[in-house]
Write an enzyme that holds these catalytic residues in place. Structure first.
Site, PDB file in Angstrom:
ATOM      1  CE  LYS A 177      48.131  38.152  22.136  1.00 61.35           C
ATOM      2  NZ  LYS A 177      49.015  37.790  23.225  1.00 61.35           N
ATOM      3  CD  GLU A 252      34.192  45.789  28.321  1.00 63.00           C
ATOM      4  OE1 GLU A 252      34.572  46.735  29.064  1.00 63.00           O
ATOM      5  OE2 GLU A 252      33.057  45.748  27.830  1.00 63.00           O
ATOM      6  CB  CYS A 286      39.589  47.796  33.546  1.00 68.07           C
ATOM      7  SG  CYS A 286      38.383  46.498  33.532  1.00 68.07           S
ATOM      8  CD  GLU A 385      43.208  51.594  33.064  1.00 69.14           C
ATOM      9  OE1 GLU A 385      43.561  51.360  31.905  1.00 69.14           O
ATOM     10  OE2 GLU A 385      42.269  51.007  33.632  1.00 69.14           O
TER      11      GLU A 385
HETATM   12  C1  UN1 Z   1      35.823  42.959  38.298  1.00 70.96           C
HETATM   13  O1  UN1 Z   1      36.125  44.044  38.760  1.00 70.96           O
HETATM   14  O2  UN1 Z   1      35.225  42.123  38.964  1.00 70.96           O
HETATM   15  O3  UN1 Z   1      40.093  43.975  33.178  1.00 70.96           O
HETATM   16  C2  UN1 Z   1      36.108  42.546  36.898  1.00 70.96           C
HETATM   17  C3  UN1 Z   1      39.339  44.188  34.118  1.00 70.96           C
HETATM   18  C4  UN1 Z   1      37.867  43.957  33.904  1.00 70.96           C
HETATM   19  C5  UN1 Z   1      37.308  42.943  34.803  1.00 70.96           C
HETATM   20  C6  UN1 Z   1      36.986  43.483  36.147  1.00 70.96           C
HETATM   21  N1  UN1 Z   1      37.618  43.604  32.529  1.00 70.96           N
HETATM   22  O4  UN1 Z   1      39.790  44.584  35.180  1.00 70.96           O
END
Ligand code: UN1
Length: 483
Positions: A177, A252, A286, A385
């Site tokens: 999804k 994550e 992130c 964040e």
């Molecule tokens: C990166 O910085 O190369 O959602 C990858 C995100 C992370 C991936 C970052 N899971 O920003």
């Protein structure tokens, strides 16, 4: 031109697009009047069909030989590479990342498939001697079963790729999804996968909302594992439901990544690393550095140049080759960014530059990168964040104070330091509690063949990417045999 109508992919076929009662418009954030494509939204019944198809197809796929799995994964990776320009343009249109970055992301997606094509051939087990005479022991790895993949909007092809590729590699079937903001890259990937020789049902795509499609995936007893990337709040909900029914879960989530700049830093390196890590991809990563922690010796010189460099960044249409920073992904995220900027002002931080909505005839969601000085550690812009181009600078005395400030966060994804001191670099690598540590490199921008993930509120469960992904996408069996 009327945009094309597309749909989900279930049990080896794209679903009929006749029912257009619940359509999703995929809009271009550089030009919100433009609808790129339209999608028939999947509902709970279709989600259940996809899960059933994945459940039925999985045992045979798990029995397929490693060469068959390697060939499928390699074929997907090759087609992505051949079509990189077209896929990157599509990605830039739907998500707002500039084409240069979108190309990097598309390549990364292709490389993930190619990495797991090779990894399929390396599947191995262990042999032990028993403590009992005449008994042998095998430890083997097996597919987990049906994996539900819930992906965010900020990496529309790379994150799906680095979840789907290992899932398939280790013999699992997939129900994927994507985020509703970026269905086009997901659909393009599904279309490539549909021609790769994968048996029907092993891979399914559901374009639809979290509250029906996502929720069904997380709750369904036939979904054995959930790999999720998204916000911390949603991640917690996903985990609590999945763990209740004892499904495997990998999350994550957010980050509030610190970048330390020490007095002994190379000034140009520090500027490049800070600008790239904080503002590229519109800060919508992130792994973005959103807290800059600067020691007082270099502070005046560094800040003067940082303000200049930030002001010089060109914000605009993601498809324009001269653009440094594309639009914010949608109105809602723009409102969030602006509310955070207002909270920074209300709490007494100084906005050195940026933070303005640019008026453009296209109505593009353009926000100039915001740089806050005089930030205090309790301020919301420093703690929470934001997921936008907003950077908070904290001034500290020395390395120990910088280190303590970097650690003071409920997150723990990525952490960076710019220094020419081997001693400080070594100390930071050893003692930082982040899952990924960067020395003289931006906190964002990672390789595809090594583990990705963090600690505390940033990640939960086994790591993604590289050989370490095996931990999540397989389960272990120990077999004893008397001779
Ligand atoms: C990166 O910085 O190369 O959602 C990858 C995100 C992370 C991936 C970052 N899971 O920003």
């Amino acid at each position: 031109m009327t945009p094309e109508i597309k749909s989900s992919y279930v049990d080896g076929a794209f679903v009929d697009t006749n029912d257009d009662s619940n359509l999703l418009d995929n809009r271009n954030p550089s030009n919100p009047g433009e609808v790129i494509e339209r999608f028939v939204r999947a509902d709970q019944a279709l989600t259940e069909r996809a899960i059933d198809a994945a459940h039925r197809a999985q045992p045979a796929w798990a029995q397929s030989n490693p060469q068959q799995r390697a060939d499928v994964l390699d074929c997907i990776g090759s087609e992505i590479l051949v079509r990189r320009q077209e896929l990157a343009t599509l990605l830039a249109r739907e998500e707002g990342k500039v084409v240069r970055e979108a190309l990097g992301e598309v390549d990364r997606a292709a490389r993930s498939f190619k990495f797991y094509a090779q990894e399929a051939l390396r599947a191995s087990g262990e042999k032990y001697e028993s403590v009992r005479t005449g008994v042998g022991i095998d430890v083997t790895r097996h597919a987990v079963g049906v994996v539900g993949i819930i992906a965010p909007w900020n990496f529309p092809i790379a994150i799906p790729a680095w979840k789907i590729a290992p899932a398939l590699c280790f013999g699992n079937s997939v129900v994927f999804k994507p985020a509703e903001l970026v269905p086009s890259s997901a659909w393009a990937l599904a279309e490539i996968i549909s021609r790769s020789g994968l048996p029907a049902g092993v891979f399914n795509l559901l374009i639809g909302p979290g509250r029906s499609v996502g929720d069904t995936l997380v709750r369904h007893p036939q979904v054995n594992a959930i790999s999720f990337t998204g916000s911390e709040g949603t991640g917690r909900q996903v985990a609590s439901i999945a763990v209740q029914r004892m499904a495997k879960v990998q999350l994550e989530m957010g980050g509030k990544n610190p970048l330390i700049v020490l007095d002994d830093a190379d000034l140009d390196v520090a500027l490049d690393v800070a600008i790239q890590g904080s503002f590229f991809s519109t800060g919508q990563r992130c792994t973005a550095s959103s807290r800059l922690i600067v020691t007082e010796g270099i502070y005046p010189r560094f800040i003067e140049r940082l303000v200049e460099r930030t002001r010089a960044l060109k914000v605009g249409n993601a498809l324009d080759a001269t653009t440094d920073i594309g639009p914010v992904v949608d109105e809602k995220q723009l409102e969030t960014d602006q509310a955070f900027i207002q909270s920074g002002l209300d709490e007494g931080a100084t906005l050195a530059c940026g933070g303005e909505r640019l008026e453009h005839p296209s109505g593009g969601l353009f926000l100039t990168p915001a740089l806050f000085l005089d930030v205090q550690p309790h301020m919301r812009i420093y703690r929470e964040e934001i997921f936008g181009p907003v950077l908070s600078v904290l001034k500290v005395r020395d390395y120990p104070a910088a280190f303590a400030a970097a650690e003071d966060t409920p997150f723990g994804l990525s952490a960076g330091i710019v220094t020419t001191s081997l001693r400080h670099a070594e100390h930071f690598k050893r003692h930082s509690s982040a899952g990924m540590v960067m020395v003289n490199l931006p906190t964002a921008g990672v390789d595809y063949h090594v583990p990705f993930g963090g600690n505390r509120g940033s990640s939960y469960g086994p790591r993604e990417q590289g050989s370490h992904a095996r931990e999540f996408f397989t389960k272990v069996k120990t077999s004893y045999q008397a001779s």
